[in-house]
Design a protein around this motif. Structure first.
Motif, PDB file in Angstrom:
ATOM      1  N   ARG A 165      63.769  32.736  25.546  1.00  0.00           N
ATOM      2  CA  ARG A 165      64.239  33.442  24.474  1.00  0.00           C
ATOM      3  C   ARG A 165      64.869  32.919  23.392  1.00  0.00           C
ATOM      4  NH1 ARG A 165      65.715  38.815  28.513  1.00  0.00           N
ATOM      5  NH2 ARG A 165      63.559  39.695  28.252  1.00  0.00           N
ATOM      6  N   MET A 166      65.893  31.962  23.826  1.00  0.00           N
ATOM      7  CA  MET A 166      66.918  31.133  23.081  1.00  0.00           C
ATOM      8  C   MET A 166      65.934  30.335  21.941  1.00  0.00           C
ATOM      9  SD  MET A 166      69.714  32.499  23.049  1.00  0.00           S
ATOM     10  CE  MET A 166      69.526  33.947  23.736  1.00  0.00           C
ATOM     11  N   THR A 167      65.028  29.549  22.757  1.00  0.00           N
ATOM     12  CA  THR A 167      64.128  28.698  22.028  1.00  0.00           C
ATOM     13  C   THR A 167      63.319  29.507  20.785  1.00  0.00           C
ATOM     14  OG1 THR A 167      63.534  27.202  23.895  1.00  0.00           O
ATOM     15  CG2 THR A 167      62.064  27.209  21.831  1.00  0.00           C
ATOM     16  N   GLU A 168      63.031  30.572  21.057  1.00  0.00           N
ATOM     17  CA  GLU A 168      62.275  31.525  20.145  1.00  0.00           C
ATOM     18  C   GLU A 168      63.173  31.945  19.039  1.00  0.00           C
ATOM     19  OE1 GLU A 168      59.229  33.654  17.945  1.00  0.00           O
ATOM     20  OE2 GLU A 168      59.187  31.778  19.150  1.00  0.00           O
ATOM     21  N   ALA A 169      64.629  32.295  19.303  1.00  0.00           N
ATOM     22  CA  ALA A 169      65.553  32.958  18.646  1.00  0.00           C
ATOM     23  C   ALA A 169      65.819  31.889  17.469  1.00  0.00           C
ATOM     24  CB  ALA A 169      66.636  33.542  19.293  1.00  0.00           C
ATOM     25  N   ARG A 170      65.876  30.639  17.826  1.00  0.00           N
ATOM     26  CA  ARG A 170      66.372  29.556  17.111  1.00  0.00           C
ATOM     27  C   ARG A 170      65.183  29.244  16.183  1.00  0.00           C
ATOM     28  NH1 ARG A 170      68.576  27.355  21.998  1.00  0.00           N
ATOM     29  NH2 ARG A 170      66.545  26.087  22.468  1.00  0.00           N
ATOM     30  N   ARG A 171      63.935  29.411  16.520  1.00  0.00           N
ATOM     31  CA  ARG A 171      62.882  29.100  15.607  1.00  0.00           C
ATOM     32  C   ARG A 171      62.971  30.180  14.657  1.00  0.00           C
ATOM     33  NH1 ARG A 171      58.077  30.571  14.084  1.00  0.00           N
ATOM     34  NH2 ARG A 171      58.104  32.517  15.736  1.00  0.00           N
ATOM     35  N   LEU A 172      63.064  31.226  14.956  1.00  0.00           N
ATOM     36  CA  LEU A 172      62.988  32.345  13.964  1.00  0.00           C
ATOM     37  C   LEU A 172      64.382  32.467  13.048  1.00  0.00           C
ATOM     38  CD1 LEU A 172      62.034  35.504  16.203  1.00  0.00           C
ATOM     39  CD2 LEU A 172      60.648  34.224  14.648  1.00  0.00           C
ATOM     40  N   TYR A 187      58.445  36.795  27.621  1.00  0.00           N
ATOM     41  CA  TYR A 187      59.719  37.013  27.302  1.00  0.00           C
ATOM     42  C   TYR A 187      59.938  37.999  26.189  1.00  0.00           C
ATOM     43  CZ  TYR A 187      58.651  34.193  23.117  1.00  0.00           C
ATOM     44  OH  TYR A 187      58.211  33.963  21.902  1.00  0.00           O
ATOM     45  N   ARG A 188      59.265  38.351  25.404  1.00  0.00           N
ATOM     46  CA  ARG A 188      59.529  39.173  24.412  1.00  0.00           C
ATOM     47  C   ARG A 188      59.589  40.728  25.015  1.00  0.00           C
ATOM     48  NH1 ARG A 188      55.594  36.065  22.379  1.00  0.00           N
ATOM     49  NH2 ARG A 188      55.980  34.947  20.424  1.00  0.00           N
ATOM     50  N   ASN A 189      59.189  40.814  26.322  1.00  0.00           N
ATOM     51  CA  ASN A 189      59.292  42.322  26.971  1.00  0.00           C
ATOM     52  C   ASN A 189      60.560  42.259  27.939  1.00  0.00           C
ATOM     53  OD1 ASN A 189      56.712  42.872  25.708  1.00  0.00           O
ATOM     54  ND2 ASN A 189      55.579  41.805  27.519  1.00  0.00           N
ATOM     55  N   SER A 190      60.928  43.526  28.514  1.00  0.00           N
ATOM     56  CA  SER A 190      62.065  43.531  29.161  1.00  0.00           C
ATOM     57  C   SER A 190      61.593  43.208  30.651  1.00  0.00           C
ATOM     58  CB  SER A 190      62.386  44.944  29.220  1.00  0.00           C
ATOM     59  OG  SER A 190      63.475  45.288  30.124  1.00  0.00           O
ATOM     60  N   ILE A 191      61.832  41.638  30.933  1.00  0.00           N
ATOM     61  CA  ILE A 191      61.528  41.299  32.388  1.00  0.00           C
ATOM     62  C   ILE A 191      62.597  40.567  32.796  1.00  0.00           C
ATOM     63  CG2 ILE A 191      58.910  40.929  31.630  1.00  0.00           C
ATOM     64  CD1 ILE A 191      59.712  37.761  31.283  1.00  0.00           C
ATOM     65  N   VAL A 240      69.556  39.210  12.322  1.00  0.00           N
ATOM     66  CA  VAL A 240      69.844  39.082  13.587  1.00  0.00           C
ATOM     67  C   VAL A 240      69.339  40.045  14.583  1.00  0.00           C
ATOM     68  CG1 VAL A 240      71.599  38.576  15.306  1.00  0.00           C
ATOM     69  CG2 VAL A 240      71.833  37.371  13.253  1.00  0.00           C
ATOM     70  N   ILE A 241      69.498  41.372  14.222  1.00  0.00           N
ATOM     71  CA  ILE A 241      69.312  42.605  15.004  1.00  0.00           C
ATOM     72  C   ILE A 241      67.548  42.521  15.023  1.00  0.00           C
ATOM     73  CG2 ILE A 241      69.100  44.047  12.828  1.00  0.00           C
ATOM     74  CD1 ILE A 241      69.924  46.306  14.982  1.00  0.00           C
ATOM     75  N   GLN A 242      66.805  42.096  14.166  1.00  0.00           N
ATOM     76  CA  GLN A 242      65.456  42.169  14.168  1.00  0.00           C
ATOM     77  C   GLN A 242      64.914  40.857  15.154  1.00  0.00           C
ATOM     78  OE1 GLN A 242      64.855  41.811   9.923  1.00  0.00           O
ATOM     79  NE2 GLN A 242      63.490  43.480  10.110  1.00  0.00           N
ATOM     80  N   ILE A 243      65.563  39.775  15.183  1.00  0.00           N
ATOM     81  CA  ILE A 243      65.562  38.457  16.015  1.00  0.00           C
ATOM     82  C   ILE A 243      65.673  38.823  17.424  1.00  0.00           C
ATOM     83  CG2 ILE A 243      66.114  36.265  16.442  1.00  0.00           C
ATOM     84  CD1 ILE A 243      66.719  35.789  13.415  1.00  0.00           C
ATOM     85  N   ALA A 244      66.932  39.466  17.582  1.00  0.00           N
ATOM     86  CA  ALA A 244      67.144  40.061  18.908  1.00  0.00           C
ATOM     87  C   ALA A 244      66.161  40.922  19.504  1.00  0.00           C
ATOM     88  CB  ALA A 244      68.495  40.962  18.963  1.00  0.00           C
ATOM     89  N   GLU A 245      65.482  41.782  18.745  1.00  0.00           N
ATOM     90  CA  GLU A 245      64.334  42.705  19.276  1.00  0.00           C
ATOM     91  C   GLU A 245      63.251  41.699  19.638  1.00  0.00           C
ATOM     92  OE1 GLU A 245      64.417  45.739  16.448  1.00  0.00           O
ATOM     93  OE2 GLU A 245      65.728  46.933  17.021  1.00  0.00           O
ATOM     94  N   ASP A 263      70.001  45.018  22.517  1.00  0.00           N
ATOM     95  CA  ASP A 263      71.177  45.131  22.433  1.00  0.00           C
ATOM     96  C   ASP A 263      71.636  43.865  21.354  1.00  0.00           C
ATOM     97  OD1 ASP A 263      74.003  44.856  22.002  1.00  0.00           O
ATOM     98  OD2 ASP A 263      74.513  45.811  23.888  1.00  0.00           O
ATOM     99  N   ALA A 264      71.656  44.016  20.080  1.00  0.00           N
ATOM    100  CA  ALA A 264      71.961  42.758  19.415  1.00  0.00           C
ATOM    101  C   ALA A 264      73.189  42.273  19.688  1.00  0.00           C
ATOM    102  CB  ALA A 264      71.998  43.279  17.823  1.00  0.00           C
ATOM    103  N   GLY A 265      74.505  42.964  19.892  1.00  0.00           N
ATOM    104  CA  GLY A 265      75.780  42.473  19.907  1.00  0.00           C
ATOM    105  C   GLY A 265      75.628  41.472  21.346  1.00  0.00           C
ATOM    106  N   TYR A 266      75.035  41.796  22.343  1.00  0.00           N
ATOM    107  CA  TYR A 266      74.761  41.214  23.709  1.00  0.00           C
ATOM    108  C   TYR A 266      73.972  39.801  23.334  1.00  0.00           C
ATOM    109  CZ  TYR A 266      73.308  39.657  28.195  1.00  0.00           C
ATOM    110  OH  TYR A 266      72.766  38.745  29.245  1.00  0.00           O
TER     111      TYR A 266
END
Length: 302
Positions: A251-258, A211-215, A266-271, A277-280
């Motif tokens: 991806r959202m589960t991992e984002a919440r954990r981070l 999920y961290r990759n562009s899939i 936030v831009i680092q977490i998005a990546e 795209d951190a805005g998206y």
């Protein structure tokens, strides 16, 4: 019958109460009448919920769909689903809330379909039709349900030797009963095929690893050697969600954990979770979680 008009109340998202580490993944609530104002109004959870009506009647709503509930009715809620039980304030009801840790402390929410026997938790998956998650426990087996609920509540209260293991075992038994009930009410044409389940597992495992990759759908379909159209139909039929929904959820589960456990921007977490795209990412996070990533961090850390 008509639902009475209600004054709009701000929507709340409830989490499991903070307790000791071995307790924090499950709650059991038994009540005649409403004793928690947060539970007696439209809200959602960050956890799974089983709502069982023991006695009494009234309106129960999932999303914007009101259902007249009566003794024996069972409602299943996935994380994030808005529901309103206030029409059953005067009823006797049971509420069981649990997260992935209640079943297996090493798993995340997105992995729950992989953890237990076939179709055990499919009945909790969000669907477009609220009635597909509204079941009726027949009178002849209702006493078994009440015994399981009472035992589960007792183990959580007593916290004696082996209570953690006993609590997990009782929850699994309750979910098996739920899955059997859901399967018995499902039309034969909609039941899971034996060939489909290994593919569901393979899809979810691939998403977890990548999920961290562009899939997207194309990459997942290639991994399981199926056409995108066929895979889309199978995953939606088996889980109630699309392949892309499962990618976003992981991806959202991992984002919440981070957000909760690190000080990454936030831009680092998005990546870190696969969005260049951190805005998206922020807009998507807000749509799915009800607030911006930074506001979510402040709220939950506070």
């Amino acid at each position: 019958m008509q639902l009475a008009n209600r004054v709009a109340i701000p929507l709340r998202t409830l989490t499991l109460p903070e307790q000791t580490p071995e307790q924090q993944s499950i709650i059991v609530f038994h009540s005649t009448g409403s004793s928690n104002s947060q539970l007696s109004r439209p809200h959602s959870h960050t956890f799974f919920e089983l709502f069982f009506v023991e006695e009494g009647e009234g309106w129960y709503s999932i999303g914007d769909r009101p259902i007249w509930a009566k003794p024996g009715d069972l409602f299943l809620l996935a994380p994030g689903e808005v529901h309103d039980p206030s029409g059953l304030d005067d009823a006797t009801k049971w509420v069981v809330g649990f997260s992935a840790e209640a079943l297996n402390p090493t798993r995340a929410e997105a992995d729950m379909l992989l953890m237990l026997p076939d179709r055990l938790l499919n009945s909790f998956v969000q669907t477009e039709n609220a009635r597909t998650k509204h079941y009726y426990v027949p009178t002849e087996i209702r006493s078994r349900w009440l015994i399981l609920l009472e035992q589960l509540k007792s183990e959580l209260c007593d916290r004696g030797f082996g209570s953690t293991e006993a609590t997990r075992a009782l929850l699994i038994l309750l979910l098996i009963e739920t899955a059997r009930l859901a399967a018995s009410e499902l039309p034969e044409s909609k039941k899971s095929s034996p060939q489909a389940r290994p593919i569901v597992k393979q899809v979810l495992c691939f998403i977890d690893a990548n999920y961290r990759n562009s899939i997207g759908l194309q990459e997942v379909a290639k991994e399981v050697n199926l056409s995108p159209a066929y895979l889309t139909d199978m995953i939606r039929r088996e889980t109630g969600k699309t392949v892309l929904s499962w990618i976003v959820e992981r991806r959202m589960t991992e984002a919440r954990r981070l957000l909760l456990e690190t000080d990454l921007a936030v831009i680092q977490i998005a990546e870190a979770v696969g969005y260049c795209d951190a805005g998206y990412f922020s807009r998507l996070f807000r749509r799915l979680n009800g607030t911006t990533p930074q506001a979510w961090r402040v709220m939950y850390r506070g």
